[in-house]
Design an enzyme around this catalytic site. Structure first.
Site, short mmCIF file in Angstrom:
data_model
loop_
_atom_site.label_atom_id
_atom_site.label_comp_id
_atom_site.label_asym_id
_atom_site.label_seq_id
_atom_site.Cartn_x
_atom_site.Cartn_y
_atom_site.Cartn_z
N PRO A 65 0.79 -1.23 0.00
CG PRO A 65 -0.55 -1.39 1.89
CD PRO A 65 0.43 -2.14 1.06
CG ASN A 66 -0.23 4.32 1.27
OD1 ASN A 66 -1.24 4.76 0.71
ND2 ASN A 66 -0.25 3.89 2.51
NE ARG A 112 3.69 7.10 1.46
CZ ARG A 112 4.02 5.91 1.94
NH1 ARG A 112 4.61 5.04 1.17
NH2 ARG A 112 3.75 5.62 3.18
CE1 TYR A 145 8.71 5.81 3.04
CE2 TYR A 145 7.03 7.52 2.84
CZ TYR A 145 7.57 6.43 3.52
OH TYR A 145 6.97 5.97 4.65
CG ASN A 170 8.59 -1.16 0.61
OD1 ASN A 170 8.00 -1.27 1.68
ND2 ASN A 170 9.16 -0.04 0.21
CB ALA A 213 1.39 0.80 6.55
CG HIS A 216 4.98 -1.06 10.51
ND1 HIS A 216 6.32 -1.28 10.71
CD2 HIS A 216 4.89 -0.11 9.54
CE1 HIS A 216 7.02 -0.48 9.90
NE2 HIS A 216 6.17 0.23 9.17
CD GLU A 271 10.88 -6.39 6.83
OE1 GLU A 271 11.07 -7.49 7.42
OE2 GLU A 271 10.53 -5.35 7.42
CG HIS A 314 11.24 -1.25 5.10
ND1 HIS A 314 9.87 -1.31 4.96
CD2 HIS A 314 11.59 -2.34 5.83
CE1 HIS A 314 9.42 -2.38 5.58
NE2 HIS A 314 10.44 -3.03 6.12
CG LEU A 315 11.80 3.21 -0.72
CD1 LEU A 315 10.37 3.66 -0.95
CD2 LEU A 315 12.68 3.67 -1.87
CB SER A 316 12.29 5.38 5.33
OG SER A 316 11.29 4.48 5.79
NE ARG A 324 9.78 7.18 8.46
CZ ARG A 324 8.82 6.91 7.58
NH1 ARG A 324 8.91 5.84 6.81
NH2 ARG A 324 7.77 7.70 7.47
NE ARG A 371 6.56 5.53 9.78
CZ ARG A 371 5.50 5.52 8.99
NH1 ARG A 371 5.21 4.46 8.27
NH2 ARG A 371 4.71 6.57 8.89
C1 DQA Z 1 8.19 1.86 4.04
C2 DQA Z 1 8.18 2.16 5.54
C3 DQA Z 1 6.82 1.91 6.14
O1 DQA Z 1 6.84 2.23 7.53
C4 DQA Z 1 5.79 2.77 5.47
O2 DQA Z 1 4.49 2.47 5.98
C5 DQA Z 1 5.81 2.68 3.99
C6 DQA Z 1 7.10 2.62 3.31
C7 DQA Z 1 9.53 2.23 3.38
O3 DQA Z 1 9.76 1.81 2.25
O4 DQA Z 1 10.34 2.97 3.97
O5 DQA Z 1 4.79 2.72 3.33
O6 DQA Z 1 7.99 0.46 3.85
#
Ligand code: DQA
Length: 150
Positions: free
Chosen positions: A12-13, A20, A25, A76, A79, A82, A100, A102-104, A109, A113
């Site tokens: 998602p997202n 975004r 990101y 990735n 959310a 979590h 797994e 993640h960009l961040s 954070r 998270r």
């Molecule tokens: C994320 C980190 C998650 O906490 C967040 O909900 C995302 C992006 C990342 O790529 O840093 O949607 O997975």
């Protein structure tokens, strides 16, 4: 030698990358990231899938597992990372290795998270390298494919 197939799965997202929260990101879109993966690993066969829907991600994992021939998944989960026990159970239910990413850096954070419910069932975690996290994820899968372990 057969071509190694990798599924790059985004939750998602992540369809909103580029627009975004770019300060978190980055400015690359998901299409940019996917294109750069193809350019960086011309020897691999990629499949890309993104969904806002948890069920669609689970179905995709089961589909590639049943189809066979995939060396692994770079995931990735956004959310869902979590809180999705359903996603965790789906990763546990398949034998295809899942990395797994993640960009961040999720540990730098908000506290909510810091917890990933999927890490323990993934072969490893890469977090905090921006778009390069996906490249590192692919490299991890290449290593597993050549050595047989993470
Ligand atoms: C994320 C980190 C998650 O906490 C967040 O909900 C995302 C992006 C990342 O790529 O840093 O949607 O997975």
């Amino acid at each position: 030698m057969s071509v190694m197939s990798v599924l790059v799965l985004n939750g998602p997202n992540l369809s909103r990358l580029g627009k975004r929260e770019p300060e978190v990101y980055g400015y690359r879109t998901l299409d940019d990231i996917n294109r750069e993966l193809v350019e960086s690993f011309p020897e691999l066969s990629f499949e890309f899938f993104q969904s806002e829907d948890e069920g669609a991600l689970l179905e995709k994992l089961f589909h590639i597992e049943d189809k066979g021939g995939y060396s692994g998944v770079v995931l990735n989960a956004g959310a869902l990372t979590h809180y999705s026990v359903a996603l965790r159970d789906a990763i546990s239910a398949i034998s295809t290795p899942v990395v797994e990413v993640h960009l961040s850096n999720i540990y730098a954070r908000e506290e909510f998270r810091h917890k990933s419910v999927i890490s323990a069932v993934c072969v490893g975690v890469i977090s905090g390298f921006g778009a390069n996290s996906y490249h590192l994820g692919v490299r991890a899968l290449l290593g597993i494919a050549s050595t047989g372990h993470a």
